[in-house]
Design an enzyme around this catalytic site. Structure first.
Site, PDB file in Angstrom:
ATOM      1  N   ASP A   1      39.268 -25.483  93.512  1.00 41.57           N
ATOM      2  CA  ASP A   1      40.764 -25.359  93.479  1.00 41.57           C
ATOM      3  C   ASP A   1      41.044 -25.240  91.974  1.00 41.57           C
ATOM      4  O   ASP A   1      42.229 -25.111  91.392  1.00 41.57           O
ATOM      5  CB  ASP A   1      41.763 -26.198  93.997  1.00 41.57           C
ATOM      6  CG  ASP A   1      41.663 -27.877  93.299  1.00 41.57           C
ATOM      7  OD1 ASP A   1      40.724 -27.785  92.580  1.00 41.57           O
ATOM      8  OD2 ASP A   1      42.612 -28.435  93.533  1.00 41.57           O
TER       9      ASP A   1
ATOM     10  N   HIS B   1      19.247 -12.043  74.995  1.00 38.41           N
ATOM     11  CA  HIS B   1      20.557 -12.621  75.747  1.00 38.41           C
ATOM     12  C   HIS B   1      20.473 -14.291  75.842  1.00 38.41           C
ATOM     13  O   HIS B   1      20.991 -14.924  76.692  1.00 38.41           O
ATOM     14  CB  HIS B   1      20.900 -11.941  76.923  1.00 38.41           C
ATOM     15  CG  HIS B   1      21.504 -10.855  76.618  1.00 38.41           C
ATOM     16  ND1 HIS B   1      21.562  -9.861  77.469  1.00 38.41           N
ATOM     17  CD2 HIS B   1      21.894 -10.013  75.460  1.00 38.41           C
ATOM     18  CE1 HIS B   1      22.066  -8.469  76.977  1.00 38.41           C
ATOM     19  NE2 HIS B   1      22.295  -8.833  75.727  1.00 38.41           N
TER      20      HIS B   1
ATOM     21  N   ASP C   1      24.643 -14.976  67.344  1.00 36.42           N
ATOM     22  CA  ASP C   1      25.228 -14.071  67.768  1.00 36.42           C
ATOM     23  C   ASP C   1      26.662 -14.722  68.233  1.00 36.42           C
ATOM     24  O   ASP C   1      26.448 -15.054  69.482  1.00 36.42           O
ATOM     25  CB  ASP C   1      24.527 -13.210  68.687  1.00 36.42           C
ATOM     26  CG  ASP C   1      25.162 -11.770  69.017  1.00 36.42           C
ATOM     27  OD1 ASP C   1      26.444 -11.617  68.941  1.00 36.42           O
ATOM     28  OD2 ASP C   1      24.702 -10.993  69.635  1.00 36.42           O
TER      29      ASP C   1
ATOM     30  N   ASP D   1      32.230  -9.444  67.130  1.00 32.25           N
ATOM     31  CA  ASP D   1      30.951  -9.298  67.764  1.00 32.25           C
ATOM     32  C   ASP D   1      29.883  -9.539  66.240  1.00 32.25           C
ATOM     33  O   ASP D   1      29.795  -8.358  65.716  1.00 32.25           O
ATOM     34  CB  ASP D   1      30.653  -8.254  68.398  1.00 32.25           C
ATOM     35  CG  ASP D   1      29.170  -8.405  69.082  1.00 32.25           C
ATOM     36  OD1 ASP D   1      28.485  -9.350  68.867  1.00 32.25           O
ATOM     37  OD2 ASP D   1      28.785  -7.340  69.604  1.00 32.25           O
TER      38      ASP D   1
ATOM     39  N   HIS E   1      16.865  -2.342  71.405  1.00 28.49           N
ATOM     40  CA  HIS E   1      18.047  -2.048  71.696  1.00 28.49           C
ATOM     41  C   HIS E   1      18.562  -1.018  70.784  1.00 28.49           C
ATOM     42  O   HIS E   1      18.187  -0.537  69.852  1.00 28.49           O
ATOM     43  CB  HIS E   1      18.722  -3.380  71.932  1.00 28.49           C
ATOM     44  CG  HIS E   1      18.859  -3.951  70.619  1.00 28.49           C
ATOM     45  ND1 HIS E   1      19.509  -3.743  69.564  1.00 28.49           N
ATOM     46  CD2 HIS E   1      18.356  -5.255  70.187  1.00 28.49           C
ATOM     47  CE1 HIS E   1      19.476  -4.676  68.680  1.00 28.49           C
ATOM     48  NE2 HIS E   1      18.581  -5.531  68.998  1.00 28.49           N
TER      49      HIS E   1
ATOM     50  N   HIS F   1      27.490  -0.533  69.528  1.00 33.81           N
ATOM     51  CA  HIS F   1      28.412  -0.226  70.794  1.00 33.81           C
ATOM     52  C   HIS F   1      29.652  -0.059  70.109  1.00 33.81           C
ATOM     53  O   HIS F   1      30.076  -0.750  69.223  1.00 33.81           O
ATOM     54  CB  HIS F   1      28.101  -1.235  71.721  1.00 33.81           C
ATOM     55  CG  HIS F   1      28.347  -2.735  71.392  1.00 33.81           C
ATOM     56  ND1 HIS F   1      29.401  -3.307  71.257  1.00 33.81           N
ATOM     57  CD2 HIS F   1      27.258  -3.578  70.969  1.00 33.81           C
ATOM     58  CE1 HIS F   1      29.178  -4.410  70.929  1.00 33.81           C
ATOM     59  NE2 HIS F   1      27.775  -4.598  70.717  1.00 33.81           N
TER      60      HIS F   1
ATOM     61  N   HIS G   1      31.795  -5.008  74.516  1.00 30.51           N
ATOM     62  CA  HIS G   1      31.428  -3.674  74.564  1.00 30.51           C
ATOM     63  C   HIS G   1      32.208  -2.607  75.169  1.00 30.51           C
ATOM     64  O   HIS G   1      32.525  -2.562  76.394  1.00 30.51           O
ATOM     65  CB  HIS G   1      30.024  -3.685  75.862  1.00 30.51           C
ATOM     66  CG  HIS G   1      29.050  -4.652  75.193  1.00 30.51           C
ATOM     67  ND1 HIS G   1      28.138  -5.129  76.120  1.00 30.51           N
ATOM     68  CD2 HIS G   1      28.547  -4.820  73.975  1.00 30.51           C
ATOM     69  CE1 HIS G   1      27.259  -5.787  75.364  1.00 30.51           C
ATOM     70  NE2 HIS G   1      27.465  -5.725  73.989  1.00 30.51           N
TER      71      HIS G   1
ATOM     72  N   GLU H   1      23.882  -3.378  64.454  1.00 25.03           N
ATOM     73  CA  GLU H   1      23.111  -4.330  64.744  1.00 25.03           C
ATOM     74  C   GLU H   1      21.782  -4.131  65.028  1.00 25.03           C
ATOM     75  O   GLU H   1      21.156  -4.521  65.884  1.00 25.03           O
ATOM     76  CB  GLU H   1      23.850  -5.169  66.058  1.00 25.03           C
ATOM     77  CG  GLU H   1      23.973  -4.315  66.989  1.00 25.03           C
ATOM     78  CD  GLU H   1      24.486  -5.095  68.382  1.00 25.03           C
ATOM     79  OE1 GLU H   1      23.880  -6.250  68.682  1.00 25.03           O
ATOM     80  OE2 GLU H   1      25.621  -4.882  68.942  1.00 25.03           O
TER      81      GLU H   1
ATOM     82  N   TYR I   1      12.090  -8.292  66.585  1.00 22.15           N
ATOM     83  CA  TYR I   1      11.847  -9.429  67.460  1.00 22.15           C
ATOM     84  C   TYR I   1      10.150  -9.125  67.865  1.00 22.15           C
ATOM     85  O   TYR I   1       9.842  -8.476  68.355  1.00 22.15           O
ATOM     86  CB  TYR I   1      12.431  -9.195  68.852  1.00 22.15           C
ATOM     87  CG  TYR I   1      13.979  -9.062  68.507  1.00 22.15           C
ATOM     88  CD1 TYR I   1      14.965 -10.141  68.320  1.00 22.15           C
ATOM     89  CD2 TYR I   1      14.344  -7.707  68.531  1.00 22.15           C
ATOM     90  CE1 TYR I   1      16.165  -9.702  68.079  1.00 22.15           C
ATOM     91  CE2 TYR I   1      15.712  -7.338  68.474  1.00 22.15           C
ATOM     92  CZ  TYR I   1      16.694  -8.326  68.188  1.00 22.15           C
ATOM     93  OH  TYR I   1      17.967  -7.917  67.983  1.00 22.15           O
TER      94      TYR I   1
ATOM     95  N   ARG J   1      18.211 -10.484  63.981  1.00 25.35           N
ATOM     96  CA  ARG J   1      19.226  -9.337  64.072  1.00 25.35           C
ATOM     97  C   ARG J   1      20.496  -9.659  62.959  1.00 25.35           C
ATOM     98  O   ARG J   1      20.993 -10.823  62.889  1.00 25.35           O
ATOM     99  CB  ARG J   1      19.649  -9.388  65.666  1.00 25.35           C
ATOM    100  CG  ARG J   1      20.880  -8.390  65.827  1.00 25.35           C
ATOM    101  CD  ARG J   1      21.224  -8.087  67.303  1.00 25.35           C
ATOM    102  NE  ARG J   1      21.829  -9.324  68.212  1.00 25.35           N
ATOM    103  CZ  ARG J   1      21.010 -10.047  69.028  1.00 25.35           C
ATOM    104  NH1 ARG J   1      19.685 -10.163  68.849  1.00 25.35           N
ATOM    105  NH2 ARG J   1      21.446 -10.998  69.478  1.00 25.35           N
TER     106      ARG J   1
ATOM    107  N   GLU K   1      24.112  -8.220  62.605  1.00 25.17           N
ATOM    108  CA  GLU K   1      25.238  -7.430  63.139  1.00 25.17           C
ATOM    109  C   GLU K   1      26.734  -7.518  62.389  1.00 25.17           C
ATOM    110  O   GLU K   1      27.060  -8.591  62.080  1.00 25.17           O
ATOM    111  CB  GLU K   1      25.407  -8.054  64.772  1.00 25.17           C
ATOM    112  CG  GLU K   1      26.555  -7.140  65.387  1.00 25.17           C
ATOM    113  CD  GLU K   1      26.550  -7.709  66.893  1.00 25.17           C
ATOM    114  OE1 GLU K   1      26.219  -8.615  67.257  1.00 25.17           O
ATOM    115  OE2 GLU K   1      26.882  -6.760  67.690  1.00 25.17           O
TER     116      GLU K   1
HETATM  117 MG    MG Z   1      26.490  -9.464  69.163  1.00 25.95          MG
HETATM  118 MG    MG Z   2      26.846  -6.521  69.910  1.00 29.68          MG
END
Ligand code: MG
Ligand code: MG
Length: 435
Positions: free
Chosen positions: A36, A238, A255, A266, A345, A349, A356, A379, A383, A401, A403
């Site tokens: 609940d 991720h 990130d 982001d 990647h 975006h 996104h 970004e 890797y 990375r 970004e």
């Molecule tokens: Mg990010």
């Molecule tokens: Mg991003």
């Protein structure tokens, strides 16, 4: 966001859909977390964009040119007992008084009223496939109208609302850019806080906690689950277990961005856990840094959506070749996508109310032109998997990375996250510092 902003958006959408049309937008349902308890309620971005209203169990309706009112809302009624437990409700009175509704009704009356509004329309604008339960109800009303068509009228067309509405959302107003700046500013402060707290021996989740604290104290929350990935974890794009111990000598890739007033940031930075880059870490870092710079410089009105990505690909391919990770001629390496195993990647975006964000990247099969008011992330990353074949051992297990959030302004790229250093020496100096 100011009430005028919501009313301007509704007027704009109503001009686009024209008279004879009706647009129907349900609020997001509440989601059960377990038994609940519910997840914290997050309004649907499209619904909120047009209403500014944050309660569940509501449906917004726009009927351009309707003499008795163009903006109609169905919502929960006031209820002293329920409000005692769960907090105040606006009720239909509040929607008219404070949200610009021309008319508002209890949600329980929708079965009686909405079919009548649909009946007098030629076209129904609606986003099918987002809220399945409401899809079925709307289709049911439309089928019922068609079934008794001899005696009445029924709309001829069901048109996807996404296309028009998402094109509107892609172009941010001045007020929206200000909101995105505030969101970016909070994210930058949180990254600085994590930099200060970073030291070998801590768990990744201890840095995650710095983000959650800084977001919460500013009335914001995470716009997505933060990634705090130290060492080889950074090669999992991720990763968000965030439960490893951060080792001396490793990098940590973070990130993390926030959502403030329903606008997202982001942001990613990568730095040495102990404040000192090793030689291979530094060499790869500088390549990603120059890719970030080159891509950002291309985030200009009039360029194509893909120009920043092409610039990043060029810098990363050149850098990997100069370091001996790729071998061959630069044009051939770019053409054959030789960088792909290490940069898998895209470079960015759209970002806005959704991290996104909505909006097409192509128009008529071509990358669209960048225009003022759009906001994108930049970004690039490299890797090198721990088991990367044919790569010297010194490079393996490094993930980087960088970004930023970039507003395509009339005057060129405006980096909303520019207060967070990118330069290797500058960022390393902040690790464990009091600054
Ligand atoms: Mg990010
Ligand atoms: Mg991003």
């Amino acid at each position: 966001m100011h009430a005028q902003e919501f009313s301007r958006r509704r007027r704009h959408l109503m001009e686009l859909i024209g008279s004879g049309s009706i647009a129907v937008l349900p609020a997001a349902p509440e989601r059960t977390r377990s038994r609940d308890t519910h997840y914290a309620y997050r309004p649907d971005s499209d619904f909120y964009y047009l209403t500014g209203f944050e309660e569940p169990d509501a449906v917004a309706v726009l009927v351009p040119g309707r003499p008795h009112g163009e903006f109609i809302v169905f919502c929960r009624e006031r209820d002293p007992d329920k409000e005692l437990w769960d907090g105040a409700r606006e009720g239909p009175e509040g929607l008219v008084a404070r949200f610009g509704a021309d008319d508002a009704f209890p949600i329980g009356d929708i079965e009686e009223i909405l079919p009548g509004l649909l009946e007098h329309s030629e076209r129904v604008f609606y986003s099918m496939g987002v809220f399945g339960e409401f899809d079925q109800r709307l289709l049911g009303w439309m089928q019922a109208l068609h079934a008794r068509r001899q005696s009445g009228h029924a709309p001829d067309e069901l048109v996807d609302l996404d296309h028009l509405l998402h094109e509107m959302r892609l172009f941010k107003s001045r007020r929206e850019i200000s909101a995105m700046k505030r969101s970016a500013r909070i994210a930058v402060a949180a990254h600085r806080r994590a930099l200060r707290a970073c030291e070998p021996g801590k768990h990744e989740y201890e840095l995650e906690a710095e983000f959650r604290y800084e977001f919460a104290r500013n009335g914001a929350q995470c716009s997505y689950e933060p990634i705090v990935a130290s060492g080889v974890n950074a090669c999992v794009l991720h990763y968000n277990a965030n439960d490893s111990v951060m080792n001396d000598g490793d990098l940590v890739l973070i990130d993390a961005g926030c959502e403030h007033e329903l606008y997202a940031s982001d942001v990613t930075r990568t730095y040495p856990v102990n404040g000192q880059f090793s030689a291979p870490q530094r060499e790869l870092y500088d390549v990603v840094h120059s890719a970030n710079q080159a891509a950002t410089e291309k985030a200009n009105p009039g360029n194509h959506w893909n120009d920043p990505h092409d610039a990043a690909v060029k810098e990363i391919t050149r850098g990997l070749r100069d370091l001996g990770i790729l071998k061959g001629r630069l044009p051939t390496l770019i053409r054959s996508n030789a960088y792909r195993p290490y940069f898998m990647h895209k470079t960015g975006h759209w970002i806005g109310m959704d991290v996104h964000d909505v909006g097409d990247y192509k128009v008529a099969e071509q990358w669209r032109l960048l225009e003022p008011g759009m906001v994108t992330t930049i970004e690039p990353g490299i890797y090198i998997a721990p088991n990367a074949r044919g790569v010297a051992k010194r490079w393996r297990g490094i993930g980087i990375r960088l970004e930023d959030d970039v507003h395509i302004s009339r005057d060129g790229p405006q980096v909303l996250t520019a207060d967070l250093p990118l330069d290797a020496d500058e960022i390393a100096a902040l690790v464990g510092s009091d600054a």
